[in-house]
Design an enzyme around this catalytic site. Structure first.
Site: not given
Lengths: 312, 312
Positions: B15-16, B207, B209, B240, B249
């Site tokens: 997803r991310d 979560h 990064h 980013c 991440n």
């Protein structure tokens, strides 16, 4: 234990980073980098290595690099010296500090120095005799202190024996070298705690590589153990001979950014350091792994117009 | 506080990570990756996002990806749902958990969701009503919880207001999202400690990064605060939007390797995970920032013949 309020960052990129660069970096570029580091406020720099120019051609200009440094108050120019001959050349060249080294692993020491640990300790005796009573600072490194790429875990007894010899000779401190990035928070805690107990008052520096992405985690562990000196490399330059594409030393700007964010003083200006890292990138002609040089510090803000919606 | 002995790793790469990939990754490849993660022992996966296919074309196959998962006992397939319509589609597609989100920064929320925080909280009310009494797990994310790329530090009151609403609706937990890598150990400690005090018993996931190289340092801080759930991305995939070349991440394999080294159980097999990360690299056709996939775990030893002498 509360975290330290001040940390000494020793920049080792010109030595540990550059030594793995195949293409010769000009003496002029090295001196310019050295002086940019000094301008950024770095006051302890491992600038070069007095090794055999045949073995490491990149370091053949060691004396000229040292001579080019802009001397400012408080500056410590450190150099690596693998033997008495190197230590002699380092003194002649006006180094403020020599770093000698022995591996905690027999196989790594054999590979690196072509002799046993005990034979290397005799070399240390010779260097100690040669440098005794000089103004030169002397520091002893333990290479592969957190693991050997050939043997795995290293015997505690080897570390202790090497450190004991450095202490016996009245060296100014030791460095635990995580030569191929095998340190972990557990190992750092065990090793540092043991040495702190066995050698009260011993000055310990930590030299981590970021080979497995946890170099700064290990720094955090060191800070929590009260260690106040860390070695790092501008831009994260350097590599690991065993893992193509793997990173080497922890990155100085990323380290300083972390310390800044924890209000731990270093005396180093992050923006100037990032400038130096960018100039290093252009000298060696490829991107370095440093991350703050790309992302900026956390409060380098962006305009609302700079991107589209991210939707999550 | 002693470190946890077990940690839940939530894989969010599909997803991310994927949402910032411009080129569409085939549904077949996504499903294969999902099943490789499941085979590696990952039991909580944020597999896709039920957003507008026009806004994020990469996620247009959300339902098919979910349908392709090999269901094993204990598996939680989580999906992001930005609004009631997304939540509805997620339920129809058989998601085990939905994650909703609101930014702690007004400007980021406006950019991301095109509305104010208060308006987003009304959407949360609507999603809560829609999903009440269903077997679906519900989790509330606070985006930009450790800093906003437009505003810098975010108001504590915003975080608290959003979390309070999630708690009011009986959600199963919250996630603090470090959307652009602005978290620091100091901020993590402050924010987590405050929420632990204000909302006793609240289940908090973190979560992070790795935008500034300290993602795993922040995990270590979280572990020391007793947090046992972390979100990460296979291979460190993601980016980013503000910093070309910056990483996104934290990397799942690097996280699992760190946890393995601290004897913190995850149920995940590192070697299988590295295999999945390599297959992801070949799918997206460029190197990912994960480091353990290049260097191997620390005890992946080398033969003495594999390199020449390093001389330091």
């Amino acid at each position: 234990m509360p975290l330290p309020t001040r940390v000494d960052v020793i920049e080792v990129g010109l030595r540990d980073g550059l030594q793995s660069e195949a293409a010769f970096v000009s003496t002029e570029d090295k001196v310019a980098l050295l002086n940019r580091l000094i301008d950024a406020g770095v006051r302890h720099i491992e600038a070069t290595s007095f090794v055999s120019p045949r073995a490491v051609p990149q370091m053949r200009d060691a004396a000229e690099v040292l001579a080019g440094a802009r001397r400012v108050p408080g500056l410590v120019l450190s150099v690596l010296a693998p033997n008495a001959k190197g230590a002699e050349r380092a003194m002649q060249a006006g180094a403020d500090e020599i770093v000698v080294f022995v591996s905690a692993s027999e196989s790594h020491n054999a590979k690196n120095l072509n002799r046993s640990i005990d034979r290397s300790l005799q070399d240390i005796d010779e260097i100690a005799a040669l440098t005794r009573g000089q103004s030169l600072r002397r520091k002893g490194a333990v290479a592969t202190a957190f693991g050997c790429p050939f043997e795995g875990d290293v015997p505690e007894a080897n570390i202790d024996k090497i450190v004991a010899r450095y202490v016996e000779h009245g060296f100014d401190g030791i460095t635990l070298g995580d030569t191929t990035g095998m340190a972990t928070p557990v190992l750092v805690t065990q090793t540092v705690t043991r040495l702190q107990q066995e050698f009260p008052g011993l000055s310990i520096s930590l030299h981590f590589h970021n080979t497995r992405g946890i170099g700064l985690v290990n720094v955090m562990t060191g800070l929590q153990l009260g260690i106040t000196t860390y070695e790092s490399s501008l831009g994260g330059m350097g590599g690991c001979p065993f893992a193509p594409g793997a990173t080497g030393n922890i990155c100085t700007e990323d380290l300083v950014n972390l310390l800044d964010e924890m209000d731990i003083a270093t005396g180093i200006d992050l923006a100037s350091l990032v400038g130096a890292a960018r100039s290093l990138e252009s000298i060696i002609g490829r991107p370095l792994p440093g991350q703050v040089m790309r992302a900026g510090p956390r409060l380098a803000l962006h305009s609302l117009e700079s991107i589209g919606a991210a939707h999550g």
